[in-house]
Design an enzyme around this catalytic site. Structure first.
Site, mmCIF file in Angstrom:
data_model
loop_
_atom_site.group_PDB
_atom_site.id
_atom_site.type_symbol
_atom_site.label_atom_id
_atom_site.label_comp_id
_atom_site.label_asym_id
_atom_site.label_seq_id
_atom_site.Cartn_x
_atom_site.Cartn_y
_atom_site.Cartn_z
ATOM 1 N N GLU A 16 24.400 27.113 -53.772
ATOM 2 C CA GLU A 16 22.764 26.787 -54.175
ATOM 3 C C GLU A 16 22.829 27.464 -55.523
ATOM 4 O O GLU A 16 21.652 27.380 -55.684
ATOM 5 C CB GLU A 16 21.802 27.302 -53.472
ATOM 6 C CG GLU A 16 21.776 28.046 -51.732
ATOM 7 C CD GLU A 16 22.610 28.424 -51.330
ATOM 8 O OE1 GLU A 16 23.711 27.930 -51.334
ATOM 9 O OE2 GLU A 16 22.055 28.362 -50.244
ATOM 10 N N CYS A 62 37.524 37.179 -54.568
ATOM 11 C CA CYS A 62 37.773 37.390 -53.394
ATOM 12 C C CYS A 62 39.283 37.432 -53.033
ATOM 13 O O CYS A 62 39.547 38.485 -52.838
ATOM 14 C CB CYS A 62 38.112 36.188 -52.373
ATOM 15 S SG CYS A 62 39.611 35.095 -53.479
#
Ligand code: NAD
Length: 502
Positions: free
Chosen positions: A181, A286
């Site tokens: 979002e 990541c």
């Protein structure tokens, strides 16, 4: 005070951009300026249900479309991504904060997964055996699952959704993407490109939302598989909820990636590699290197000395500032969490070699942090144990390669790791013994190219299946095995009660 009406982001359902019907919504910020730029709707249970229904119908037709026609759409989609790289990169920069050059690199890595998906027919060829007994032929086929979902994180608004979803679409599934979002715009531009490429309506859908939207999608009876990328905490929730509802799930989580620097490594190359791999994208990858693990006291001293000078010169800046080394972090909350991790480390005895907590930046409202480097960090400190998703990196010193391997193997995460050395023997020992999914030797960020499998070990991934590479095609299909025989009039009509044998 002047009231500014914010643009409302849409969902993309069945080939149309539609406004959210739910009252719940969030705000989208531009990290470079710290300003609110839009509202993002959170899809309700009813909106999820409606989308799944439409996707299910569209998916049936898409699955029956010839492989050649499906691949034709993928070829067009690939070209459109190439043609729109700059537009995508600017949009990523605006909503995520990373620099445009970094974002363009992300788009090009995303395109690799389209390259792989174009080869889906090759990967999915089945098996066939003739006369396995009694003139029976046996063959297997791979069939799509139906409606599948991908839930993506904020840090790669284009690459991760493409890596997760393109093969799923190529093999005949209908997709519901739930982007973060915080970065909803890139997914909508991807939708425009799918549409322009000729993908039938309903095969690709984007539903915006928060955790409640995710929960409605992953527990829906007609959603067959879930691919999730995000933090470990949420990955675990998704895996547990999804499998409890009998879905196929792979859930990729966070990481704590080490760079081991051996005494014989080329230190200048190691320092330069560390800089980009550790601080690029404001360390919000990541696979970012978080820990420099130096082997031997001398290595530690030389490496720290050389690194310090370069880290001091790193400059954060706006996504469109070509002189910036990296951009802002995603939100004010993220910035606060990173500052707290640094403070906690100092309180626990870490030494701050470079302090980036108050960077000199033009726009004070943006969510900027400078590059921070800590040493005297020990494995019991939280700053070593936890993923810090921002530009605070640490140096940990060990005495031997065995000690380095042991510490890394004991770590909760197992996403990426790299060793810098000139010894083939040490490199071999390291790659054999290390318990991490993606390993580099003198390669700072060992993200496999799109046609190799991607996935971490330990708490960096729950479930089987990779994010890209040939295993993705297996994750998004199920195998059916058929045994068939054709009678002629000479065949016996006798009933046989014995278990069939060849
Ligand atoms: P996040 O876990 O906060 O959010 C990821 C997605 O999950 C978002 O779409 C979000 O809306 C949704 N979500 C958040 N909380 C939820 C909940 N309680 N229940 C259901 N859904 C929920 O992650 P993020 O901050 O967007 O992304 C950063 C994290 O992602 C880092 O930890 C990073 O290491 C990880 N990451 C991992 C990989 C990988 O390949 N292993 C790749 C990219 C990012």
């Amino acid at each position: 005070m002047e009231t500014v009406t914010l643009e409302a982001v849409s969902h993309y359902i069945n080939g149309e951009k539609v406004r959210g019907k739910n009252d719940k919504f969030g705000y989208v910020y531009s990290p470079s300026t710290g300003q609110k730029i839009a509202t993002v709707p959170y899809a309700s249970v009813e909106e999820v249900d409606e989308t799944v229904k439409l996707a299910k119908e569209a998916g049936k037709k898409w699955a029956n479309t010839s492989v050649g026609k499906r691949v034709e759409v993928l070829f067009k989609f690939r070209q459109l991504l190439v043609d729109n790289t700059d537009k995508l990169a600017r949009l990523i920069g605006k909503e995520n904060g990373k620099t445009v050059s970094d974002a363009a690199g992300e788009v090009s890595r995303g395109i690799e997964s389209v390259d792989l998906a174009i080869g889906a027919p090759q990967i999915l060829k089945g098996e066939h055996s003739v006369n396995v007994g009694g003139e029976i032929n046996a063959y297997s086929m791979k069939q799509p699952l139906g409606v599948v979902t991908c839930i993506s994180p904020f840090n790669f608004p284009v690459m991760v959704p493409l890596a997760m979803s393109t093969m799923a679409v190529a093999v005949g599934n209908a997709m519901i993407l739930k982007p973060s979002e915080k970065v909803p715009y890139s997914a909508l531009l991807i939708s425009d490109l799918w549409e322009e490429a000729g993908l039938p309506n309903g095969v690709w859908n984007v539903l915006n939302g928060d955790k409640d939207t995710v929960n409605s999608i992953i527990t829906h009876k007609d959603v067959q598989a879930i691919s999730f990328v995000g933090s470990t905490k949420v990955a675990e929730i998704i895996y547990e909820t999804g499998t409890k509802h009998h879905k196929r799930v792979n859930a990729f989580g966070g990481g704590k990636n080490h760079m081991v620097i051996m005494p014989d490594a080329d230190l200048d190359k190691a320092v330069d590699s560390f800089l980009g791999a550790a601080y690029g994208s404001a360390s919000q990858r990541c696979m970012a290197i978080s820990v420099a693990m130096t082997v031997g006291q001398k290595t530690k001293e030389l490496f720290t000395e050389k690194l310090k000078v370069k880290v001091e010169n790193l400059k954060p800046g706006s996504y469109d500032d070509v002189s910036a080394d990296f951009g802002a972090v995603i939100s004010a909350e993220a910035k606060q969490t990173i500052l707290e991790a640094i403070d906690e480390a100092i309180n626990e005895g870490a030494n701050i070699v470079v302090d980036g907590r108050n960077p000199d930046v033009e726009n004070k409202e943006g969510f900027y942090l400078g590059a921070t480097l800590l040493d005297n960090v020990t494995p019991d400190m939280n700053v070593y144990k936890e993923e810090v998703f921002g530009p605070a990196r640490v140096i940990v010193s060990v005495d031997s390669i065995e000690e380095a391997i042991q510490l890394i193997n004991d770590h909760q995460y197992g996403n990426g790791v790299t060793v810098f050395t000139n010894s083939g023997r040490d490199a071999r020992k390291f790659t054999q013994e290390i318990e991490v999914g993606m390993v580099g030797v003198n390669v700072p960020i060992p993200i496999p190219v799109g046609y190799h499998n991607f996935g971490g070990w330990k708490d960096s991934r729950f479930g089987e299946g990779q994010m890209f590479g040939p295993d993705t095609a297996r994750f998004f299909t199920k195998t059916k095995t058929v045994s068939e025989r054709w009678f002629d009039e000479t065949d016996s009509d006798e009933t046989n009660f014995a278990f069939p044998s060849s």
